[in-house]
Every structure is written in structure tokens, then in C-alpha cells.
Design an enzyme around this catalytic site. Sequence first.
Site, PDB file in Angstrom:
ATOM      1  N   LYS A   1       0.832  -1.220   0.000  1.00  0.00           N
ATOM      2  CA  LYS A   1       0.000   0.000   0.000  1.00  0.00           C
ATOM      3  C   LYS A   1       0.861   1.263   0.000  1.00  0.00           C
ATOM      4  CE  LYS A   1      -2.130  -0.887   3.846  1.00  0.00           C
ATOM      5  NZ  LYS A   1      -1.450  -2.121   4.278  1.00  0.00           N
TER       6      LYS A   1
ATOM      7  N   ARG B   1      -9.454   1.365   8.513  1.00  0.00           N
ATOM      8  CA  ARG B   1      -8.918   0.062   8.897  1.00  0.00           C
ATOM      9  C   ARG B   1      -9.910  -0.741   9.727  1.00  0.00           C
ATOM     10  NH1 ARG B   1      -3.120   0.980   8.209  1.00  0.00           N
ATOM     11  NH2 ARG B   1      -1.938  -0.870   8.699  1.00  0.00           N
TER      12      ARG B   1
ATOM     13  N   ARG C   1      11.932  -6.119   5.000  1.00  0.00           N
ATOM     14  CA  ARG C   1      11.988  -4.682   5.326  1.00  0.00           C
ATOM     15  C   ARG C   1      12.631  -4.460   6.695  1.00  0.00           C
ATOM     16  NH1 ARG C   1       6.539  -1.279   5.313  1.00  0.00           N
ATOM     17  NH2 ARG C   1       6.120  -2.426   7.231  1.00  0.00           N
TER      18      ARG C   1
ATOM     19  N   ARG D   1      12.142  -1.237  11.385  1.00  0.00           N
ATOM     20  CA  ARG D   1      10.914  -0.741  12.018  1.00  0.00           C
ATOM     21  C   ARG D   1      10.540  -1.599  13.217  1.00  0.00           C
ATOM     22  NH1 ARG D   1       6.115   0.751   7.817  1.00  0.00           N
ATOM     23  NH2 ARG D   1       4.829  -0.334   9.330  1.00  0.00           N
TER      24      ARG D   1
ATOM     25  N   ARG E   1      -0.255  -8.111  13.726  1.00  0.00           N
ATOM     26  CA  ARG E   1      -0.838  -7.174  12.749  1.00  0.00           C
ATOM     27  C   ARG E   1      -1.729  -7.915  11.759  1.00  0.00           C
ATOM     28  NH1 ARG E   1       4.569  -4.734  10.771  1.00  0.00           N
ATOM     29  NH2 ARG E   1       3.351  -3.602   9.221  1.00  0.00           N
TER      30      ARG E   1
HETATM   31  P1  B4P Z   1       3.859  -1.783   2.315  1.00  0.00           P
HETATM   32  O1  B4P Z   1       2.705  -2.700   2.249  1.00  0.00           O
HETATM   33  O2  B4P Z   1       3.905  -0.654   1.373  1.00  0.00           O
HETATM   34  O3  B4P Z   1       3.881  -1.433   3.855  1.00  0.00           O
HETATM   35  P2  B4P Z   1       3.079  -0.295   4.603  1.00  0.00           P
HETATM   36  O4  B4P Z   1       2.387   0.649   3.737  1.00  0.00           O
HETATM   37  O5  B4P Z   1       4.105   0.261   5.472  1.00  0.00           O
HETATM   38  O6  B4P Z   1       1.884  -1.035   5.326  1.00  0.00           O
HETATM   39  P3  B4P Z   1       1.709  -1.470   6.797  1.00  0.00           P
HETATM   40  O7  B4P Z   1       0.297  -1.932   6.891  1.00  0.00           O
HETATM   41  O8  B4P Z   1       2.780  -2.465   7.106  1.00  0.00           O
HETATM   42  O9  B4P Z   1       1.963  -0.224   7.745  1.00  0.00           O
HETATM   43  P4  B4P Z   1       1.159   1.129   8.034  1.00  0.00           P
HETATM   44  O10 B4P Z   1       2.160   2.198   7.906  1.00  0.00           O
HETATM   45  O11 B4P Z   1      -0.073   1.250   7.196  1.00  0.00           O
HETATM   46  O12 B4P Z   1       5.272  -2.482   2.053  1.00  0.00           O
HETATM   47  C1  B4P Z   1       5.799  -3.519   2.810  1.00  0.00           C
HETATM   48  C2  B4P Z   1       7.160  -3.988   2.249  1.00  0.00           C
HETATM   49  O13 B4P Z   1       6.975  -4.687   1.038  1.00  0.00           O
HETATM   50  C3  B4P Z   1       8.136  -2.869   1.929  1.00  0.00           C
HETATM   51  O14 B4P Z   1       9.403  -3.233   2.395  1.00  0.00           O
HETATM   52  C4  B4P Z   1       8.148  -2.780   0.424  1.00  0.00           C
HETATM   53  O15 B4P Z   1       9.396  -2.372  -0.101  1.00  0.00           O
HETATM   54  C5  B4P Z   1       7.849  -4.201   0.018  1.00  0.00           C
HETATM   55  N1  B4P Z   1       7.152  -4.287  -1.253  1.00  0.00           N
HETATM   56  C6  B4P Z   1       6.130  -3.503  -1.668  1.00  0.00           C
HETATM   57  N2  B4P Z   1       5.730  -3.906  -2.908  1.00  0.00           N
HETATM   58  C7  B4P Z   1       6.511  -4.980  -3.256  1.00  0.00           C
HETATM   59  C8  B4P Z   1       6.565  -5.851  -4.405  1.00  0.00           C
HETATM   60  N3  B4P Z   1       5.739  -5.720  -5.460  1.00  0.00           N
HETATM   61  N4  B4P Z   1       7.472  -6.855  -4.396  1.00  0.00           N
HETATM   62  C9  B4P Z   1       8.312  -7.034  -3.361  1.00  0.00           C
HETATM   63  N5  B4P Z   1       8.322  -6.233  -2.250  1.00  0.00           N
HETATM   64  C10 B4P Z   1       7.429  -5.230  -2.203  1.00  0.00           C
HETATM   65  O16 B4P Z   1       0.673   0.963   9.539  1.00  0.00           O
HETATM   66  C11 B4P Z   1       1.587   0.842  10.616  1.00  0.00           C
HETATM   67  C12 B4P Z   1       0.827   0.913  11.963  1.00  0.00           C
HETATM   68  O17 B4P Z   1       0.200   2.235  12.131  1.00  0.00           O
HETATM   69  C13 B4P Z   1      -0.355  -0.061  12.135  1.00  0.00           C
HETATM   70  O18 B4P Z   1       0.054  -1.345  12.562  1.00  0.00           O
HETATM   71  C14 B4P Z   1      -1.203   0.686  13.213  1.00  0.00           C
HETATM   72  O19 B4P Z   1      -0.668   0.518  14.510  1.00  0.00           O
HETATM   73  C15 B4P Z   1      -1.046   2.157  12.827  1.00  0.00           C
HETATM   74  N6  B4P Z   1      -2.145   2.603  11.932  1.00  0.00           N
HETATM   75  C16 B4P Z   1      -2.004   2.980  10.618  1.00  0.00           C
HETATM   76  N7  B4P Z   1      -3.208   3.317  10.111  1.00  0.00           N
HETATM   77  C17 B4P Z   1      -4.138   3.160  11.109  1.00  0.00           C
HETATM   78  C18 B4P Z   1      -5.546   3.319  11.185  1.00  0.00           C
HETATM   79  N8  B4P Z   1      -6.268   3.708  10.133  1.00  0.00           N
HETATM   80  N9  B4P Z   1      -6.174   3.059  12.371  1.00  0.00           N
HETATM   81  C19 B4P Z   1      -5.470   2.668  13.442  1.00  0.00           C
HETATM   82  N10 B4P Z   1      -4.128   2.472  13.433  1.00  0.00           N
HETATM   83  C20 B4P Z   1      -3.459   2.711  12.276  1.00  0.00           C
END
Ligand code: B4P
Length: 191
Positions: free
Chosen positions: A15, A90, A129, A135, A146
Site C-alpha cells: 500500500k 482500517r 523490510r 521498524r 498485525r
Molecule cells: P507496504 O505494504 O507498502 O507497507 P506499509 O504501507 O508500510 O503497510 P503497513 O500496513 O505495514 O503499515 P502502516 O504504515 O499502514 O510495504 C511492505 C514492504 O513490502 C516494503 O518493504 C516494500 O518495499 C515491500 N514491497 C512492496 N511492494 C513490493 C513488491 N511488489 N514486491 C516485493 N516487495 C514489495 O501501519 C503501521 C501501523 O500504524 C499499524 O500497525 C497501526 O498501529 C497504525 N495505523 C495505521 N493506520 C491506522 C488506522 N487507520 N487506524 C489505526 N491504526 C493505524
Amino acid sequence: MTKRVVLLGPPGSGKGTQAVGLAKALGVPAISTGAIFRDNLSRGTKLGKTAGSYMAAGQLVPDEVTNAMVADRLAQPDAADGFILDGYPRNLEQVVELDAMLAERGLEIDLALDLALDHVLVVARLLNRAQIEGRADDTEPVIRERLAVYRRSTEPISGAYAARGKLVSVDGDGTIEDVALRLHAACVPAT
Ligand code: B4P
């Protein structure tokens, strides 16, 4: 054209990676709740201190904190004509809250893109990652938590968007470029 988009999918589905490019292509800002929390955490703000303990445990930050933060961000001028919301809503309560924020301005979500990825691949990506970024929430036990939170609270919201005919599922497996092309095609259907 599609301008108000929510990006759904399990943690690690891409995402955050994809939201930036898609936002650029649509000419709207990418708004990541996770990134806003991490920025506040690194600056030691009150919001960061509140969110940090939930994030480190793999739990959702409480709705009242998250909803208020998103309402503030969506009220900024750059989001007036559209946005990609990455990581919000979420849970079903956040869906209701987002609908209310937009309805105040006579608006609604145009499209919910669900990035689908097998959970085995999700864990592998996040552990990879962890080695690069270190992280706090990318350790194996927290990743498992998660994913459990995702299944329990977040997965059901795709049904809410499907019922409105707004849900498109996109295969998140493949190279970053392949996935970007699929997402773009879902937003800008060929004429
Ligand atoms: P991503 O999937 O891009 O990870 P993310 O956006 O950071 O999502 P995540 O759900 O983990 O964290 P978020 O910040 O939303 O990428 C993951 C990895 O995969 C990366 O290393 C990337 O390079 C790799 N990758 C991507 N595409 C690829 C491909 N095609 N091939 C190979 N590798 C690839 O949330 C973090 C925390 O914040 C949550 O746990 C929660 O505590 C809080 N939070 C966020 N939003 C919230 C909400 N709405 N309500 C309540 N809490 C919330």
C-alpha cells in the site's frame, strides 16, 4: 476520473509503496496514516507518544485519535480535489467516520482498491523490510499480531465497499512496476 481512493490490503501488501506513484499519476496527495504516526513518533509529539505503544504492539491506534487526525488532513487544501488514503479506514467504525467526513462536503469515495497478497508473502516482505529499515513493528511476533488484527478488523471492510459497487481487487504479487500498472488500470479504465 477517479479521485477519491482508499487503498486496502494486508500489512506488507504494498500500500505505502504504491500509494505514492498512484497519487502522482492522479494528481492528488497520498495520505498514509501509518506514515503520519511514524513522523509524529520520530518528532516526539503528543500524538506520536500516544500512537507509538499501539504501533509497537501491532494494534490499531484508537479510533478517536486516528479519525481526528484524518479529518484534519483531509481538510487541507491539497486534498480538496481528491486523495489516495493508504491505511485508512482500517475497521468498520472508520468507514462510517470517513463517510461522514466526506458527506459534510457532499462527497463520497470513488473507489476502494484491495491489494491482495498471500499472507506467507506478506510476512516475507515485512521481515525483509525489517533488515533494511529496522521498524519496531516488523518483528515476526508483531507481524503475526498485525495480520490477526487485519483479519479481524480490516478484512470485513472490503464487503462494505463491495456492497456499494466500489471495490476492485488487484493482485499485489509481482514486481512493483507490474502492480503499479494494475492499480493504474483500475483507476483509469481504458476508453
Ligand atoms: P507496504 O505494504 O507498502 O507497507 P506499509 O504501507 O508500510 O503497510 P503497513 O500496513 O505495514 O503499515 P502502516 O504504515 O499502514 O510495504 C511492505 C514492504 O513490502 C516494503 O518493504 C516494500 O518495499 C515491500 N514491497 C512492496 N511492494 C513490493 C513488491 N511488489 N514486491 C516485493 N516487495 C514489495 O501501519 C503501521 C501501523 O500504524 C499499524 O500497525 C497501526 O498501529 C497504525 N495505523 C495505521 N493506520 C491506522 C488506522 N487507520 N487506524 C489505526 N491504526 C493505524
